[in-house]
Structures are given as structure tokens and as C-alpha cells.
Design a protein around this motif. Structure first.
Motif, PDB file in Angstrom:
ATOM      1  N   ARG A 138       6.695  14.769  -6.971  1.00  7.90           N
ATOM      2  CA  ARG A 138       6.328  15.212  -5.404  1.00  7.90           C
ATOM      3  C   ARG A 138       5.057  15.362  -5.275  1.00  7.90           C
ATOM      4  NH1 ARG A 138       8.922  20.529  -5.346  1.00  7.90           N
ATOM      5  NH2 ARG A 138       7.171  21.390  -6.102  1.00  7.90           N
ATOM      6  N   ALA A 139       3.994  16.068  -6.108  1.00  4.07           N
ATOM      7  CA  ALA A 139       2.634  16.107  -5.817  1.00  4.07           C
ATOM      8  C   ALA A 139       1.923  14.829  -5.734  1.00  4.07           C
ATOM      9  CB  ALA A 139       2.120  17.191  -6.828  1.00  4.07           C
ATOM     10  N   ALA A 140       2.540  13.756  -6.491  1.00  4.53           N
ATOM     11  CA  ALA A 140       1.811  12.587  -6.776  1.00  4.53           C
ATOM     12  C   ALA A 140       1.503  11.894  -5.421  1.00  4.53           C
ATOM     13  CB  ALA A 140       2.696  11.783  -7.715  1.00  4.53           C
ATOM     14  N   ILE A 141       1.993  12.525  -4.199  1.00  4.67           N
ATOM     15  CA  ILE A 141       1.992  11.816  -2.895  1.00  4.67           C
ATOM     16  C   ILE A 141       0.654  12.037  -2.496  1.00  4.67           C
ATOM     17  CG2 ILE A 141       2.749  13.882  -1.761  1.00  4.67           C
ATOM     18  CD1 ILE A 141       3.313  10.232  -0.665  1.00  4.67           C
ATOM     19  N   PHE A 142      -0.222  12.714  -3.173  1.00  3.84           N
ATOM     20  CA  PHE A 142      -1.490  12.894  -2.871  1.00  3.84           C
ATOM     21  C   PHE A 142      -2.565  12.148  -3.640  1.00  3.84           C
ATOM     22  CE2 PHE A 142       0.365  16.926  -1.399  1.00  3.84           C
ATOM     23  CZ  PHE A 142       0.269  16.957  -0.248  1.00  3.84           C
ATOM     24  N   THR A 143      -1.940  11.088  -4.397  1.00  2.00           N
ATOM     25  CA  THR A 143      -2.902  10.466  -5.269  1.00  2.00           C
ATOM     26  C   THR A 143      -3.849   9.557  -4.473  1.00  2.00           C
ATOM     27  OG1 THR A 143      -1.011  10.503  -6.876  1.00  2.00           O
ATOM     28  CG2 THR A 143      -3.030   9.107  -7.377  1.00  2.00           C
ATOM     29  N   PRO A 144      -5.108   9.487  -4.602  1.00  2.00           N
ATOM     30  CA  PRO A 144      -5.856   8.554  -3.675  1.00  2.00           C
ATOM     31  C   PRO A 144      -5.782   7.164  -4.172  1.00  2.00           C
ATOM     32  CG  PRO A 144      -7.287   9.720  -5.409  1.00  2.00           C
ATOM     33  CD  PRO A 144      -5.802  10.356  -5.682  1.00  2.00           C
ATOM     34  N   MET A 145      -5.101   6.362  -3.566  1.00  2.00           N
ATOM     35  CA  MET A 145      -5.103   4.843  -3.677  1.00  2.00           C
ATOM     36  C   MET A 145      -5.500   4.044  -2.927  1.00  2.00           C
ATOM     37  SD  MET A 145      -1.259   5.475  -5.424  1.00  2.00           S
ATOM     38  CE  MET A 145      -1.166   3.940  -6.244  1.00  2.00           C
ATOM     39  N   PRO A 146      -6.698   3.567  -2.775  1.00  2.00           N
ATOM     40  CA  PRO A 146      -7.334   2.755  -1.663  1.00  2.00           C
ATOM     41  C   PRO A 146      -6.569   1.498  -1.267  1.00  2.00           C
ATOM     42  CG  PRO A 146      -8.936   3.436  -3.344  1.00  2.00           C
ATOM     43  CD  PRO A 146      -7.736   4.005  -4.035  1.00  2.00           C
ATOM     44  N   ALA A 147      -6.074   0.877  -2.374  1.00  2.00           N
ATOM     45  CA  ALA A 147      -5.429  -0.559  -1.996  1.00  2.00           C
ATOM     46  C   ALA A 147      -3.806  -0.429  -1.991  1.00  2.00           C
ATOM     47  CB  ALA A 147      -5.869  -1.322  -3.321  1.00  2.00           C
ATOM     48  N   LEU A 148      -3.359   0.783  -1.588  1.00  2.00           N
ATOM     49  CA  LEU A 148      -2.107   1.158  -1.309  1.00  2.00           C
ATOM     50  C   LEU A 148      -1.387   0.264  -0.602  1.00  2.00           C
ATOM     51  CD1 LEU A 148       0.317   3.192  -2.546  1.00  2.00           C
ATOM     52  CD2 LEU A 148      -0.259   4.506  -0.486  1.00  2.00           C
ATOM     53  N   GLY A 149      -0.181  -0.555  -1.229  1.00  2.00           N
ATOM     54  CA  GLY A 149       0.466  -1.458  -0.461  1.00  2.00           C
ATOM     55  C   GLY A 149       2.059  -1.231  -0.394  1.00  2.00           C
ATOM     56  N   LEU A 150       2.471  -0.123  -1.222  1.00  2.00           N
ATOM     57  CA  LEU A 150       3.891  -0.108  -1.160  1.00  2.00           C
ATOM     58  C   LEU A 150       4.513   1.289  -1.645  1.00  2.00           C
ATOM     59  CD1 LEU A 150       6.923  -1.106  -0.996  1.00  2.00           C
ATOM     60  CD2 LEU A 150       6.411  -1.583  -3.490  1.00  2.00           C
ATOM     61  N   ILE A 151       4.973   1.991  -1.073  1.00  2.00           N
ATOM     62  CA  ILE A 151       5.668   3.358  -1.677  1.00  2.00           C
ATOM     63  C   ILE A 151       7.056   3.062  -1.975  1.00  2.00           C
ATOM     64  CG2 ILE A 151       5.816   5.716  -1.435  1.00  2.00           C
ATOM     65  CD1 ILE A 151       3.534   5.687   0.498  1.00  2.00           C
ATOM     66  N   VAL A 152       7.346   3.386  -3.090  1.00  2.00           N
ATOM     67  CA  VAL A 152       9.035   3.481  -3.431  1.00  2.00           C
ATOM     68  C   VAL A 152       9.333   5.064  -3.481  1.00  2.00           C
ATOM     69  CG1 VAL A 152      10.549   2.889  -5.102  1.00  2.00           C
ATOM     70  CG2 VAL A 152       8.887   1.219  -4.602  1.00  2.00           C
ATOM     71  N   ILE A 153      10.345   5.552  -3.120  1.00  2.00           N
ATOM     72  CA  ILE A 153      11.089   6.660  -3.356  1.00  2.00           C
ATOM     73  C   ILE A 153      12.380   6.712  -4.014  1.00  2.00           C
ATOM     74  CG2 ILE A 153      11.309   9.171  -2.724  1.00  2.00           C
ATOM     75  CD1 ILE A 153       9.375   8.938  -0.583  1.00  2.00           C
ATOM     76  N   ASP A 154      12.607   6.839  -5.117  1.00  2.00           N
ATOM     77  CA  ASP A 154      13.907   6.623  -5.687  1.00  2.00           C
ATOM     78  C   ASP A 154      14.616   7.986  -5.674  1.00  2.00           C
ATOM     79  OD1 ASP A 154      15.734   5.542  -7.207  1.00  2.00           O
ATOM     80  OD2 ASP A 154      14.990   6.207  -9.199  1.00  2.00           O
ATOM     81  N   GLU A 155      15.701   8.116  -5.533  1.00  2.00           N
ATOM     82  CA  GLU A 155      16.518   9.455  -5.304  1.00  2.00           C
ATOM     83  C   GLU A 155      16.225   9.989  -4.110  1.00  2.00           C
ATOM     84  OE1 GLU A 155      19.367   9.362  -7.018  1.00  2.00           O
ATOM     85  OE2 GLU A 155      18.765   8.791  -9.145  1.00  2.00           O
TER      86      GLU A 155
END
Ligand code: ADP
Ligand code: ZN
Ligand code: ZN
Length: 734
Positions: free
Chosen positions: A310-327
Motif C-alpha cells: 500500500r504505502a509504496a504508492i507514494f514512491t517518487p518516480m519521475p519517469a513513471l509510465g505504468l502502474i499495476v495493481i495485483d489482486e
């Protein structure tokens, strides 16, 4: 910064500084001659203290503010929090009705919340400063180990870390000795995450998987939410892996959220084997420095792939290109205390802000997500077939009305377990209750051992020789006699994992049995150990709670027995049936994953229950559609929106009064309001608990009401002796 005001005088900028845990969003300060950037940390005077704050905004007032304090010092030249992080925090604060000063700390690793310097993760290495024949004369003849250490360094081509040296059998004292003599030198380097070894190749996709990958790939630069819906084993993970590969190849970062890291070793292993790019795993068991390091690497783009809870949603990722949520249906994505945010919904917002795709995967999607597919807000990607050849699961509903149960198990159940064990196959007995028995009762007068502090029975933990309250953690010795009539015949009633374990150990004395529940697996090592015993086939009979429902693939498992499905049907919570259906499907999904056909046996007192039959005969989709109809009829989510206001305090009248006042504040709004009513667990840890349920078909109207209510609550001093919280989109009503 200064600028000219209307009347021509120079006006100084005022900075909004968010100071963690101060109940407010921010406080205003002048900056003197420093010019802090938005997102940078500062030290500010706060009352008589000096506190760390984050600058979140700046404005130039029309007239000078008197008595305003000045920011003392600037901690960061460059912002620690990006504009994106700040926007996300603002959104959470508004949507979940939590002050920004509670939300912001979620986005900062602890070390940075303390005001510590932003430091790059470093590591020390050691190397020789001279050739062996120059070094030897410097050493005493008797220093055999020091000589050996010199030899060791001469053999190694690269600088050595402390760990490498210790692994080779040398001590740091020996290293220090060589440092003092100048034979070794020490270097501090910026630590880099390790690359993975490529061990696996992409599989060739079946048509459904290929379509899923193509569809997602066609939306790489826009916001779009995909629901990847397919049973366990249908190849969802392979779809994630191939989509992720495309994003990584484009030089962008990927964030994968999973329910619980400890439970997903197989998933992590597949990621590590597929991508050479370094990956970090973020979860609650990390130390502060590990967390800080992961955060830093992601921020610097040294790490492209972040997998976390859960808390990893706050990780700074300047080049974020995709989010995957399993389950994606998993309730652990919703935080149940403090800021009650949903990481899934926050992730949707983050993807939206960044114009990137997001993939939600599940064998049993939440009703919310299914509904969003029906409304075309999400794109449904369906995997209807198992990726590997397998025969369909065979379900059996066992009517246990009028049957004698042996410690929770009926005779036909025991016979079936025996058959599977005799064929050398594995059996999972699922019971979602830990301990020995949930009730401890006097046979003479009916007295039950209850918790002093909660309206709840104590659970018997026989191996520990204790009664434990599963709500507040109270631990008591097992009484020898009844507290009411002093009778000596005290009976455990009902069944928990320990009781099933004891009984089955006795019933199948030659079978190797493991029990997996929270009591048994407090230590992480134990869990891995159990998993490997199960995977190697060493353990044949597995007794477990929902810890086992997720993510594990047990190739020899052919029978799943579900002992207490009925609980879900008796529970009044409006999500109980949805969660029961999800749990049953997840547990059942553990069986028959390989070439062996799987069987699922459900013991129940409600064999005719239409929803249970629908689930088993028609599958989760029909079951979920039926639940959606019921939700629509009852005006419940996802059709209407809910907010629960919980309050608790030592004295019942005070709590009741408080909620009546709250209710009065909401009178002017068009809302349905239920309560104040006792919470399902009306007393916990000595506190009386009441709640108010707000319901509206309009999210906007509900939010308006809540925003106004919150400002009233903050001003209202009478709320002091009462602990309250606002839970927007509550996961359960307890
Ligand atoms: P899920 O995530 O839906 O449970 P997985 O991706 O774990 O499914 O796939 C289940 C099993 O099938 C795994 O062993 C995986 O290696 C295998 N598999 C998945 N896709 C394919 C494919 N296209 N061809 C062959 N095997 C596959
Ligand atoms: Zn008694
Ligand atoms: Zn208790």
C-alpha cells in the motif's frame, strides 16, 4: 520573493508550511532572505518548539501580516517532494478529509520527516594501496590472519565491501589493523542497486493474453484503466510482465502494488528472473534506511521497477509510465487507521495526473471495478482460459446439518481427505479463525469467558495455555473453574486452526502436517520455511487461514476443504458476501493448478443458499452480478457513496451527544444519515464505540457536507475527550 502591491509598496511573500501532525493543512511564515522552493523542507518556530515543515505554497498578501514568524533555516536546496507528490497529497487530503499535515508524512521516509539531510545511499569499500611484497614487511611475523587478508585482497580484482570480507572469514578488526598500517584504503561510494540475472524468457502468449497486451500497449501515453480479469492461473502475471517489459524498454519506470509482500515470493521471483533492470521491494518490514534508500533510488531513476505494498504508492518516480495493481480487490489496499486512504483509488488518481495507463488485475474483481467496466470507465480485459492445460475444479457443497462434527470436520470430509492423502496428494483445510476455539463456556451454567474491555468472547489458545482477546490483545490465564458457579467443567466451543491441527495430527498420525496462521508465522523465516516444505511436497496436509489464500502455487494440491463458509453469510456487513465469494474463489484457486484435477469441498449449514450455489455453479461473474443487483436495490456502493463517522470515548453519553451534534451540523445537506448507532463491536479496549453512516448518490454533495463538517470539528473543542475519524468509502462498517 518580493513584489509591488497595489499601492506601490514592496510586499513580501508568505509561505505556506505544512508541519506534520498539527491538525491543520499548513501555517504561514515569512522567509526573510531565503527563497525556499515549493516542496523543500524548512525548520520553523512553532509555539516554543522548532519543527520541520515542508513548503507547499507561496502567495503575496495585499497587506503586510503582523506578528508573522519567519522560517528559520532551509533544509533542502532542491525540493524533496515533487509537484506531483504534492498534488497527490492534496487530493488525498481533500478526498479522505484528512489534514495535509497527516497526509504529507506518508510521502516522506521517516529519516526525512525527522529533518535529516537528504543523503545518497553510500557504501564503503576497501582496497590494497600497495603490492603484496611491499605490504608483507610492514606486518609482524605472527600476524598470520593479516597476511591472509592481504593475500585475499590481492586475489580479488575489485574493491571489497564489509560483507564480502566477512563472508571470506575475516574480521573488521583485521581490516582496521591494515588500514592503520596504510596497507588498505577505504572508499565511500554511492551505492547502486544490483542488477538481476536474466533467467527467464517471455512466454509466447495465447490469443487472449496477446489481445490484452496489445490493448494496453496501444494506450501507453494516455490515462486508461484496464481491469485484467482472469481466474488464478489464466496468465495475468505473464501479461503484466510483458507490458512492463515494453515500458521499461521505453526507459520509463513501473510501479507494481501487491497486497502483502510476505505472501508473494513466487511473484517477486518471476519479476527478478525476467528483468535485468534493478528492482526494489517496498514493504512494512523494511528498516528506515532501507526505505530511504529505495525511495532515493526511485527518485533518481536508478531503479526502474518498484514493487510494494500500500504505502509504496507514494514512491517518487519521475519517469513513471505504468502502474499495476495485483489482486485489486484486496482490502489491504485501504488503510484502516490514520489517513484512511485507498491505495488503489490513489493510484488511479496518480495515473490520471500523469496520463499513463493503469492495470488492475484480479481473479475476483471488486464490485466497484466491475461496475466501472459496465459504465465503460474501465476497459475490461478478460482471460477466460487457464494458461496451462488443466481440468476444471469440481465443487461439492456438503450439507452438515444434523451431522456429527469431529472438531469441526464431518465424516464424509475426513474420508475425502484420506483418499487424497493416500494418493500422495496434498490437501488444504481452510478455516479463517486462529486459536483453538472461539468460545470457552461453562457446561453447568452457560457462563462464557469474555473480554473485560470489549464486547467480545475470548479465544482459547490451548498450546499457549491462554485466553486471548482478538480485538484488544488482552491475555488471560485459562480459568480452572467457572467465574459464575465455580463449576469445573469448562468446554471449548467452536473450532479454530489449532483445534483442527491437533485433531488431524491425531487422526492421521503418519501424515506430515503444517499449520499456517498469524500465530504460527510471526517470524518471517518460519513462513518461507513452511512454504518450501509445502512446495517440496514434504508437508502433505496444510491447515491455514486466509494467509494462504493468496499467491501460492502448490503443484501437488488437489483438495481444498472449506470448514466455515457460513460465517460470511451470517455477517451483517454489506461487503461480507462479496469478500466471502472472493475468499472462496481464491482459496479454491490453490487447487488443481497443475495436471492433477482439483476438488473443492465446502461444509455448510446453508446448502440451499442461492448465492453460494450460484458462486459454485455459475462462477464469480454471475455471483458478482447478482450482488450488484442487490447493491443497487439497497442503494449501496458502488451505486451510492458512503462515509462512516466513527466516535469513541470512555463515557457512552458523551459519545452519543457528540454524534448527535455532528448530525445536526449535517442537517442542511441532502444526505441520508443513519445513526448514531452502536458499532458492531460496541465496546473495544474499554471504549464505547458509536457511528454515523452518511449516504448519498452524489459524491460531490457528500464531499461538500464533509468539508464543512470537518472545519466545524476542528473548531469544536468539545470533541477533545472523544476520538473520532471520518472514513470515506469505508471497507467495512465495524
Ligand atoms: P495468474 O497470474 O493469472 O495466476 P500466471 O501468469 O501465474 O497466471 O500463469 C499461470 C501459469 O501458467 C504459470 O506457470 C505461467 O508460467 C504459465 N503461463 C502463463 N502464460 C502462459 C503462456 N502464454 N504459455 C505457457 N504458459 C503460460
Ligand atoms: Zn458456571
Ligand atoms: Zn478485548
Amino acid at each position: 520573493m518580493a513584489c509591488l502591491s497595489k499601492n506601490g509598496s514592496h510586499m513580501r511573500s508568505v509561505y505556506h508550511v505544512c508541519i506534520p501532525h498539527t491538525l491543520r493543512d499548513f501555517f504561514d511564515y515569512y522567509a526573510g532572505d531565503i527563497e525556499p522552493s515549493i516542496g523543500a523542507r524548512v525548520w520553523v518556530p512553532f509555539g516554543r518548539q522548532k519543527r520541520m515543515g515542508v513548503v507547499i505554497g507561496e502567495h503575496v498578501p495585499d497587506s503586510p501580516r503582523l506578528n508573522m514568524k519567519f522560517i528559520e533555516t532551509l533544509i533542502d536546496e532542491r525540493p524533496v517532494l515533487s509537484g506531483e507528490s504534492l498534488v497527490l497529497c492534496h487530493w488525498i487530503s481533500n478526498y479522505y478529509q484528512s489534514p495535509l499535515s497527516e497526509v504529507l508524512p506518508l510521502a516522506l521516509p521517516k529519516k526525512y520527516r525527522n529533518g535529516d539531510e537528504l543523503v545518497l545511499p553510500t557504501c564503503q569499500t576497501f582496497q590494497l594501496t600497495m603490492a603484496i611484497d611491499e605490504a608483507y614487511p610492514l606486518l609482524s611475523k605472527r600476524a598470520i590472519r593479516q597476511r591472509a587478508l592481504v593475500d585475499f585482497f590481492a586475489l580479488q580484482q575489485i574493491p571489497q565491501t564489509k560483507k564480502m570480507i566477512q563472508l571470506a572469514g575475516f574480521s573488521m578488526d583485521q581490516v582496521d589493523a591494515l588500514l592503520t598500517l596504510g596497507i588498505l584504503s577505504i572508499h565511500i561510494e554511492i551505492e547502486k542497486p544490483a542488477n538481476n540475472q536474466l533467467l527467464s524468457q517471455p512466454l509466447s502468449l495465447n490469443p487472449e493474453q496477446a489481445l490484452a497486451v496489445q490493448t494496453i500497449q496501444a494506450h501507453m501515453d494516455t490515462y486508461q484503466c484496464f481491469l485484467l480479469h482472469g481466474v488464478t492461473g489464466s496468465g495475468k502475471t505473464e501479461v503484466y510482465l510483458q507490458v512492463i517489459a515494453k515500458i521499461l524498454a521505453a526507459g520509463r519506470q513501473v510501479l507494481v502494488l501487491v497486497p502483502e509482500i510476505g505472501l508473494t515470493p513466487q511473484l517477486l521471483a518471476r519479476f527478478r528472473q525476467r528483468f535485468r533492470e534493478p528492482m526494489v521491494v517496498i514493504h512494512s518490514k523494511l528498516s528506515d534506511s532501507e526505505r530511504q534508500r529505495a525511495w532515493h533510488w526511485a527518485k533518481e531513476e536508478t531503479v526502474k521497477l518498484v514493487v510494494g505494498t500500500r504505502a509504496a504508492i507514494f514512491t517518487p518516480m519521475p519517469a513513471l509510465g505504468l502502474i499495476v495493481i495485483d489482486e485489486e480487490h484486496d482490502t489491504s489496499f485501504k488503510q484502516m487507521e490514520g489517513v484512511r486512504y485507498s491505495a488503489r483509488d490513489t493510484a488511479l488518481m496518480r495515473a490520471h495526473l500523469r496520463h499513463i495507463p493503469i492495470v488492475l488485475g484480479s481473479a475476483t474483481p471488486s464490485l466497484e471495478s466491475l461496475y466501472n467496466c459496465q459504465r465503460n470507465k474501465y476497459t475490461l480485459l478478460r482471460l477466460n482460459h487457464k494458461a496451462l492445460e488443466s481440468r476444471p475444479l469440481q465443487y461439492q457443497i456438503l450439507d452438515i446439518r444434523n451431522q456429527t462434527l469431529k472438531h469441526g470436520l464431518a465424516d464424509p470430509t475426513l474420508r475425502l481427505i484420506e483418499e487424497h492423502l493416500q494418493r500422495q496428494q496434498q490437501v488444504l483445510v481452510f478455516i479463517n479463525r486462529r486459536g483453538f476455539a472461539p468460545v470457552f463456556l461453562c457446561h453447568q451454567c452457560g457462563w462464557i469467558a469474555d473480554c473485560r474491555a470489549c464486547d467480545a468472547h475470548l479465544t482459547l489458545h490451548r498450546t499457549m495455555g491462554r485466553l486471548i482477546c482478538h480485538h484488544c490483545g488482552l491475555i488471560q490465564a485459562i480459568p480452572r473453574e467457572c467465574h459464575a458457579c465455580h463449576g469445573r467443567e469448562l468446554l471449548p466451543i467452536g473450532t479454530g486452526t489449532q483445534r483442527v491441527h491437533d485433531f488431524l495430527t491425531h487422526y492421521f498420525p503418519t501424515t506430515s502436517i503444517v499449520r499456517i496462521d498469524r500465530d504460527e508465522v510471526r517470524k518471517k523465516l518460519a513462513f518461507d520455511d513452511y512454504l518450501s516444505r509445502i512446495n517440496s511436497g514434504q508437508a502433505q496436509l496444510i491447515i491455514g487461514t486466509q494467509m494462504l489464500a493468496k499467491g501460492h502455487h502448490f503443484p501437488q494440491l488437489t483438495l481444498v476443504v472449506i470448514l466455515d463458509a457460513d460465517n460470511g453469510f451470517y455477517n451483517q456487513d454489506f461487503r461480507a458476501l462479496e469478500h466471502l465469494g472472493q475468499l472462496l474463489m481464491q482459496v479454491a484457486g490453490r487447487a488443481g493448478r497443475a495436471e492433477l484435477p482439483g476438488q473443492v469441498l465446502i461444509q455448510t449449514h446453508l446448502p440451499k443458499h442461492p448465492l453460494l450455489n450460484q458462486l459454485v455453479q455459475q462462477g464469480y461473474d454471475d455471483f458478482a452480478n447478482e450482488l450488484l443487483v442487490l447493491r443497487r436495490q439497497a442503494s449501496l456502493p458502488p451505486y451510492h457513496f458512503l462515509t462512516l463517522i466513527r466516535a469513541q470515548g470512555k463515557a457512552l453519553p458523551g459519545v452519543l451527544n457528540f454524534l448527535h451534534e455532528v448530525k445536526a451540523q449535517l442537517n442542511n445537506f441532502e444526505l441520508q444519515i443513519w445513526g448514531p448507532a452502536p458499532a458492531p463491536l460496541a465496546r473495544k479496549g474499554g471504549m464505547h464505540r458509536l457511528q454515523l453512516l452518511l449516504k448519498s448518490p452524489s459524491r460531490r454533495k457528500l464531499k461538500e457536507a464533509l468539508t464543512q463538517l470537518r472545519s466545524w470539528l476542528i473548531l469544536n473543542k468539545s470533541a477533545k475527550s472523544i476520538r473520532w475519524n471520518i472514513d470515506v468509502d469505508p471497507m467495512d462498517l465495524s
